[in-house]
Design a protein around this motif. Sequence first.
Motif, PDB file in Angstrom:
ATOM      1  N   LEU A 296     102.711  15.140 -39.196  1.00  0.00           N
ATOM      2  CA  LEU A 296     101.863  14.495 -40.194  1.00  0.00           C
ATOM      3  C   LEU A 296     101.677  13.012 -39.888  1.00  0.00           C
ATOM      4  N   ASP A 297     102.764  12.358 -39.465  1.00  0.00           N
ATOM      5  CA  ASP A 297     102.650  10.937 -39.107  1.00  0.00           C
ATOM      6  C   ASP A 297     101.706  10.746 -37.926  1.00  0.00           C
ATOM      7  N   GLU A 300      98.110  11.006 -38.963  1.00  0.00           N
ATOM      8  CA  GLU A 300      97.641   9.783 -39.610  1.00  0.00           C
ATOM      9  C   GLU A 300      97.360   8.690 -38.591  1.00  0.00           C
ATOM     10  N   ARG A 301      98.262   8.550 -37.608  1.00  0.00           N
ATOM     11  CA  ARG A 301      98.051   7.517 -36.581  1.00  0.00           C
ATOM     12  C   ARG A 301      96.758   7.765 -35.809  1.00  0.00           C
ATOM     13  N   GLY A 303      94.211   9.464 -36.847  1.00  0.00           N
ATOM     14  CA  GLY A 303      93.057   9.630 -37.704  1.00  0.00           C
ATOM     15  C   GLY A 303      92.472  11.025 -37.642  1.00  0.00           C
ATOM     16  N   ARG A 305      92.360  14.966 -39.090  1.00  0.00           N
ATOM     17  CA  ARG A 305      92.667  15.878 -40.187  1.00  0.00           C
ATOM     18  C   ARG A 305      92.818  17.285 -39.625  1.00  0.00           C
ATOM     19  N   ARG A 326     101.838  16.394 -48.536  1.00  0.00           N
ATOM     20  CA  ARG A 326     100.980  15.809 -47.511  1.00  0.00           C
ATOM     21  C   ARG A 326     100.177  16.886 -46.781  1.00  0.00           C
ATOM     22  N   ASP A 329      97.429  17.977 -49.080  1.00  0.00           N
ATOM     23  CA  ASP A 329      96.367  16.976 -49.126  1.00  0.00           C
ATOM     24  C   ASP A 329      95.382  17.117 -47.960  1.00  0.00           C
ATOM     25  N   GLN A 330      95.793  17.871 -46.911  1.00  0.00           N
ATOM     26  CA  GLN A 330      94.905  18.083 -45.764  1.00  0.00           C
ATOM     27  C   GLN A 330      93.762  19.034 -46.106  1.00  0.00           C
TER      28      GLN A 330
END
Length: 547
Positions: A296-297, A300-301, A303, A305, A326, A329-330
């Motif tokens: 997940l991290d 995010e790094r 960008g 999805r 998290r 939320d995807q």
Amino acid sequence: MSGQHSLVWQGIAAADPDRTAVVGADGRTWSYGQLTREAAGLARALEDHGVRPGDRLAILLYNRPEFLIAVYACLATGIIPAPLNYRIRSADLAQLLADSQAAALVAPDSLGEIVDGALDLLASPPVLIRVDDGPGRPAERAATDSAPGSRADLTWEDAVDRDGLLPPSPPEDAELWIYTGGTTGRPKAARWVASDLFASQLFSTYTVLGLEPPGDVAGAVAAAMDARTPHVITLPLAPFIHGTALTVSLSTLILGGTVLTTDSPRLDAEAAVRLAAESGATRLVVAGDAVALPVLDAAERLGVRLGHVTSVYSSGMRFSPETKRRFHDQGEVSIVDLLATTEGGGFAVTQTRGADDLPGHPRLFPTAVVLDEGLNEVQDRVGALGILASHGALPRGYHGDELKTAETFPVIRGKRHVVPGDWVRVLEDRHIEFLGRGSSVVNTGGEKVYPQEVEEALLSHPSVLDAVVVGLPDARFGEIVAAAVAVQDTTPAADILDHAASRLAGYKKPRHVMVRPLLDRSPQGKLNLAQLRQDMTLDRETQGRTP
């Protein structure tokens, strides 16, 4: 049905041979037809080298297509696949090969030094089938040696590029062995009959997708061919040596889906995110927060999805509500968090389909029960405490350990159960609250670590007088291996850590060491472990968390 996995795969290969089954890390694809042909070639090669049904094929591989092909060949012919942990040293590998009495071994050249060291320790080493995955073995050791009395090695390409034909039906007693630590620290092989393993997977294969489990092989093939069956593309990010990653991948192939492989001994989170996005992965297999958080991290790094992912599977590790949120939320992601063991398959599942379902509680499978101290079933008594058990599809037991088999698989009121020793509290509607394991095993990142082995490594340091090893809570790994040691001088903790690390596999080494002049044992040699854990937690926070 017997040997359902291989029969269904052969049926899919006959009905749709060009359907994509497996994708390698380099982008190479294996159709169901090619997967079947290579499994048949490997089966022929094993037969040519004297490997017969009931013999063991040890598999020492990362998440590679060859792993799945080897399992396919074995299940179809009755040869027993025995996956082994690749995170071990030569001496440990030699012990596992001896314990399994492996007739053959599939291993990558990148582990060549470890493999050659292990085989040199054995009086009768198995046939070695070498997978070329890059440098790692000296050229002179890689050459095929067929002299009388010597080891007969062959390459993977030579093995699968043979004319072979899988039998129309596997033996009734075809098995798959999955090594587990058990409770004594010595690895044990849980002996699953293929048909029982298939039965234990019905929920995770069909029910979670809202499908009715078929009644026979023809029905399973028809379901895989049915356009209404979702096309599952699974990316296992936990290694195949963990039961859930392997069984979910086998289930994916039962559904006529596709398995993506990463070919790496360690998690490369950014590469995993790119692969998931580029290949349209619809299902991820993680090992709780230990794998999910880095992925997940990384997303995010970068960008990115994970828009195609519709389900995430995990078992055996802490999977926190925060991390699950998290994933939810995807997008529309269903999370299947299994409470499972190698010895018993699934016992309960926490399934959430959105953030509103969090935190959720595990719900018992129909075959799972809760037993009180008198071995009475109390799963319908809200508030009751007891140990988790199951009387569903079970392994035959542990290879070579009748005593431990009888202890773990007791017959209760005429019915065989598996009782792994996990304590739970009964909630409403067959939901439970997991309280903890009934042993001192440390479960770190999905790996079981036994304190005695680590304590012995610490005590071999000349300055260490006493040592105790426990598991401390960790946000990512669930638990970390931590130690308290008594030393006779001013030896720093870092030196003791380095000493222990040189004698242990990487996942077994302590992540934190608390040094004291003595450990305050009672006259009977007992320790106040609750107080010690509290002291170690405080010491870890004071000193800073060791990475």
